[in-house]
Each structure stands twice: as C-alpha cells, then as structure tokens.
Design a protein around this motif. Structure first.
Motif, short mmCIF file in Angstrom:
data_model
loop_
_atom_site.label_atom_id
_atom_site.label_comp_id
_atom_site.label_asym_id
_atom_site.label_seq_id
_atom_site.Cartn_x
_atom_site.Cartn_y
_atom_site.Cartn_z
N GLN A 1 0.83 -1.21 0.00
CA GLN A 1 0.00 0.00 0.00
C GLN A 1 0.87 1.26 0.00
N ASN A 2 1.98 1.22 0.70
CA ASN A 2 2.91 2.35 0.68
C ASN A 2 3.55 2.50 -0.70
N MET A 3 3.81 1.38 -1.35
CA MET A 3 4.38 1.43 -2.70
C MET A 3 3.38 2.05 -3.68
N PHE A 4 2.12 1.67 -3.57
CA PHE A 4 1.10 2.27 -4.43
C PHE A 4 0.97 3.77 -4.17
N LEU B 1 8.97 8.91 0.49
CA LEU B 1 8.34 7.65 0.85
C LEU B 1 9.11 6.47 0.25
N LYS B 2 9.56 6.62 -0.99
CA LYS B 2 10.37 5.56 -1.61
C LYS B 2 11.64 5.31 -0.79
N THR C 1 14.69 1.86 2.92
CA THR C 1 15.48 1.80 4.15
C THR C 1 14.88 0.84 5.17
N LEU C 2 13.55 0.88 5.33
CA LEU C 2 12.91 0.17 6.43
C LEU C 2 12.20 -1.13 6.04
N CYS D 1 5.69 -0.13 -9.26
CA CYS D 1 5.74 1.23 -8.72
C CYS D 1 7.14 1.82 -8.75
N ASP D 2 8.07 1.12 -9.39
CA ASP D 2 9.46 1.59 -9.53
C ASP D 2 10.09 1.97 -8.20
N ILE D 3 10.00 1.05 -7.25
CA ILE D 3 10.55 1.27 -5.91
C ILE D 3 12.02 0.90 -5.85
N ALA D 4 12.39 -0.20 -6.47
CA ALA D 4 13.76 -0.70 -6.40
C ALA D 4 14.64 -0.07 -7.47
N ASN D 5 15.93 -0.02 -7.19
CA ASN D 5 16.93 0.47 -8.14
C ASN D 5 18.09 -0.53 -8.19
N GLY D 6 18.86 -0.46 -9.25
CA GLY D 6 20.10 -1.22 -9.34
C GLY D 6 19.93 -2.71 -9.12
#
Length: 192
Positions: A29-32, A63-64, A69-70, A104-109
């Motif tokens: 839900q935070n990712m959305f 938020l991302k 981090t958490l 939701c394009d949260i992750a990188n690398g």
C-alpha cells in the motif's frame, strides 16, 4: 527516513496467505502511494502547477526512501510484506509485494534486477499470486519485463483450472491459494 513517514492503512490486495494486517505498515500500500504521488505530480505539471508537482514528487521520493530503508529485508533479499503494529517484521515474503515494488518503480540497481528475476521465476518459498485480481498486476509486470510468454503460460494454467471445472465466470481466487483445506471448496466465490 523515519518509520512514521510510512502510511499505516490496509486495503486487501490478494486472498493469498501473506501478511496484510489491519494495523501496522503494509508495504504494497505504501508502494502504491509512491506511484499515486508521482501520478499527482504529473497531473499538476500538466496543469501548470509546478509548486504542487514538486511537492508530490518530493513526497514520492521521501516515501520511496523510507520503503527502501525500512522495508527491505537484507537477509531474505526481498521487500517485507509488512511491519506489524508491535514492530515485528512479517514472517512472509510474497510475490504480491515484489510485483508491486516493480510496478511502482521502488527498487533500483541490484534490487531491481533481483525483483525482475523473482517476477520471471517466482521463488517457491514466496507466497504466490492467489487470485485473478492480483494476476492483473502480475501480468502487467510480465508485460513490462517483455515476458508475454510467461504471461500466457500462467494464464493457461490458472484460468485453465477454472475452465476444466466448468466455470462460466471468473473465480475470486485460485483453488490452491490457501483459502480452505476442504477439497470440495475450490474457491471463495465462483462468480466474482
């Protein structure tokens, strides 16, 4: 990056048995919400409202950062499904959360590459997609990956079970999603 920056609310994403508590921090839900902030920024920009566009983009970035981090489990190398109200991290790791992170394009690398591998080849230890509703998100992720072959295979398998059981409407959940142990009950609703 404070945990208080993460939103605490619940909206059911799938009937599969992954942790989606009524209180605490539910990761998908935070990712959305990150995506919603970005979309709001785009709308504000189109409307010529740079002040609000910047505000929404800043909220999305903050938020991302909190999510990364958490809510990333460094031992299991995946996003947690939740943090319970008592502070305990989820015991489950689900495809639902990893799919949402990707869309939701949260992750990188390296994290993004790992999530892409999970989507193309879901680990057996992860909670699997349990409903046609969640499959829509999974299929969107497969298309984004350019893996229409996997989408068609999954659809033939999951929707094929419904057809083999004479379904005339889409079921609410797949028979193996963990809803019941009674073999006579194939799904929660036969016409959802």
């Amino acid at each position: 990056n404070r945990s208080s920056d993460l939103l605490q609310f619940r909206i059911l994403l799938d009937w599969a048995p992954f942790e989606q508590p009524r209180s605490g921090i539910v990761t998908p839900q935070n990712m959305f919400l990150v995506k919603a902030f970005r979309d709001a920024a785009d709308i504000a920009s189109i409307a010529g409202d740079d002040k609000h566009s910047d505000r929404y983009n800043s909220a999305a970035a903050a938020l991302k950062a909190c999510i990364n981090t958490l809510l990333w489990d460094t031992d299991r190398l995946a996003y947690l499904d939740c943090i319970h109200a008592d502070g305990q991290p989820s015991a489950t790791i689900s495809m639902q959360t990893q799919i949402t992170a990707y869309l939701c394009d949260i992750a990188n690398g390296e994290r993004q590459q790992r999530i892409e591998r999970y989507i193309a080849d879901p680990p057996a230890s992860f909670i699997q997609v349990g409903s046609p509703f969640m499959s829509f998100f999974y299929y969107e992720a497969l298309v984004k990956l350019g893996r229409v072959d996997l989408l068609l295979t999954d659809m033939r398998n999951h929707y094929g079970i419904m057809i083999e059981n004479d379904a005339t409407a889409c079921w609410e959940m797949y028979p193996w999603s963990g809803y019941t142990q009674d073999p006579r009950v194939l799904t929660r609703s036969h016409c959802h």
